[in-house]
Scaffold this motif. Structure first.
Motif, PDB file in Angstrom:
ATOM      1  N   THR A  70       0.835  -1.200   0.000  1.00  0.00           N
ATOM      2  CA  THR A  70       0.000   0.000   0.000  1.00  0.00           C
ATOM      3  C   THR A  70       0.872   1.252   0.000  1.00  0.00           C
ATOM      4  O   THR A  70       0.598   2.213  -0.722  1.00  0.00           O
ATOM      5  N   TYR A  74       2.426   5.037  -3.080  1.00  0.00           N
ATOM      6  CA  TYR A  74       2.495   6.464  -2.772  1.00  0.00           C
ATOM      7  C   TYR A  74       3.918   6.987  -2.666  1.00  0.00           C
ATOM      8  O   TYR A  74       4.158   8.167  -2.920  1.00  0.00           O
ATOM      9  N   ASP A 124      -1.657  12.083   1.413  1.00  0.00           N
ATOM     10  CA  ASP A 124      -2.572  11.253   0.633  1.00  0.00           C
ATOM     11  C   ASP A 124      -2.557   9.808   1.140  1.00  0.00           C
ATOM     12  O   ASP A 124      -3.584   9.140   1.170  1.00  0.00           O
ATOM     13  N   LEU A 125      -1.394   9.347   1.521  1.00  0.00           N
ATOM     14  CA  LEU A 125      -1.256   7.987   2.044  1.00  0.00           C
ATOM     15  C   LEU A 125      -2.018   7.849   3.359  1.00  0.00           C
ATOM     16  O   LEU A 125      -2.717   6.862   3.580  1.00  0.00           O
ATOM     17  N   LYS A 126      -1.893   8.858   4.217  1.00  0.00           N
ATOM     18  CA  LYS A 126      -2.570   8.811   5.516  1.00  0.00           C
ATOM     19  C   LYS A 126      -4.086   8.803   5.367  1.00  0.00           C
ATOM     20  O   LYS A 126      -4.793   8.355   6.262  1.00  0.00           O
ATOM     21  N   ASN A 128      -5.706   7.270   2.769  1.00  0.00           N
ATOM     22  CA  ASN A 128      -6.103   6.101   1.985  1.00  0.00           C
ATOM     23  C   ASN A 128      -6.873   5.111   2.868  1.00  0.00           C
ATOM     24  O   ASN A 128      -6.357   4.668   3.900  1.00  0.00           O
ATOM     25  N   SER A 130      -7.625   1.948   2.505  1.00  0.00           N
ATOM     26  CA  SER A 130      -6.940   0.663   2.651  1.00  0.00           C
ATOM     27  C   SER A 130      -5.805   0.773   3.666  1.00  0.00           C
ATOM     28  O   SER A 130      -5.625  -0.106   4.519  1.00  0.00           O
ATOM     29  N   PHE A 131      -5.068   1.849   3.574  1.00  0.00           N
ATOM     30  CA  PHE A 131      -3.947   2.069   4.496  1.00  0.00           C
ATOM     31  C   PHE A 131      -4.458   2.280   5.923  1.00  0.00           C
ATOM     32  O   PHE A 131      -3.879   1.775   6.879  1.00  0.00           O
TER      33      PHE A 131
END
Length: 198
Positions: A70, A74, A124-126, A128, A130-131
């Motif tokens: 995941t 990013y 953006d990752l934080k 997500n 799924s993440f």
């Protein structure tokens, strides 16, 4: 004639002494059996606790590749961090002895902290979903691991204490009971509470 008079006082004293010695011998044998069974129970509790830690570690190790995949989408230029995480996870999976497992756990914990650092740099990752789900699962596993480590250490403390207390130390020596190591972290950095926030 009276039977007691026939036997004499010397024989009666000898019978009484033998009876007392037999009672002492029976008491010692019963005590030894009880002490031995206590050590068997404690040793089995320690093994069961370590086995349960293994279950949670496996869940944690199985989750790490999903987290890494995941994150990869990013953070393309953070490949060294991700490679270190995978390497730590792979070493941990192959750990067999309690000491190897403790060292591997410390390495994976450090690797998870590096994911936290990377995630902080990528908003953006934080966000997500799924993440976020993976991080929630990881946080839950970390909490369960902490509880199991605590239980394991309590069982090890009991076993180590019982093995050193006299007269149980005699039974422990006869059973070749060795001192067990606690599940502890080596460095001050690893002792800090892991914060799983992405």
């Amino acid at each position: 004639m009276n039977l007691l008079a026939t036997l004499g006082t010397g024989v009666i004293v000898a019978i009484a002494v033998i009876a007392v010695l037999l009672l002492i011998a029976v008491f010692i044998i019963c005590w030894f059996i009880g002490a031995r069974n206590g050590f068997v129970r404690l040793k089995n509790n320690c093994e069961e606790a370590l086995s349960t830690i293994d279950v949670y570690l496996k869940k944690r190790y199985d989750l790490i590749p999903n987290v890494v995949e995941t994150v990869k989408g990013y953070v393309k230029h953070e490949s060294e961090t991700l490679e270190n995480i995978v390497k730590a996870r792979n070493q941990a999976v192959h750990a067999t002895t309690p000491d190897e497992k403790i060292a591997a756990d410390a390495s994976v914990t450090h690797a998870i902290r590096s994911i936290n650092v990377v995630a902080e740099q990528y908003p953006d990752l934080k966000a997500n979903p799924s993440f976020l789900d993976l991080s929630a699962q990881l946080k839950s596993i970390e909490s369960q691991l902490a509880e199991q480590r605590k239980y394991y250490n309590a069982m090890v403390k009991r076993l180590n204490t019982e093995k050193d207390i006299f007269p149980k130390s005699i039974a422990a020596r006869s059973m070749h009971i060795e001192k067990m190591n606690y599940f502890q972290l080596d460095s001050e950095e690893e002792r800090k509470n892991i914060t799983v926030k992405f």
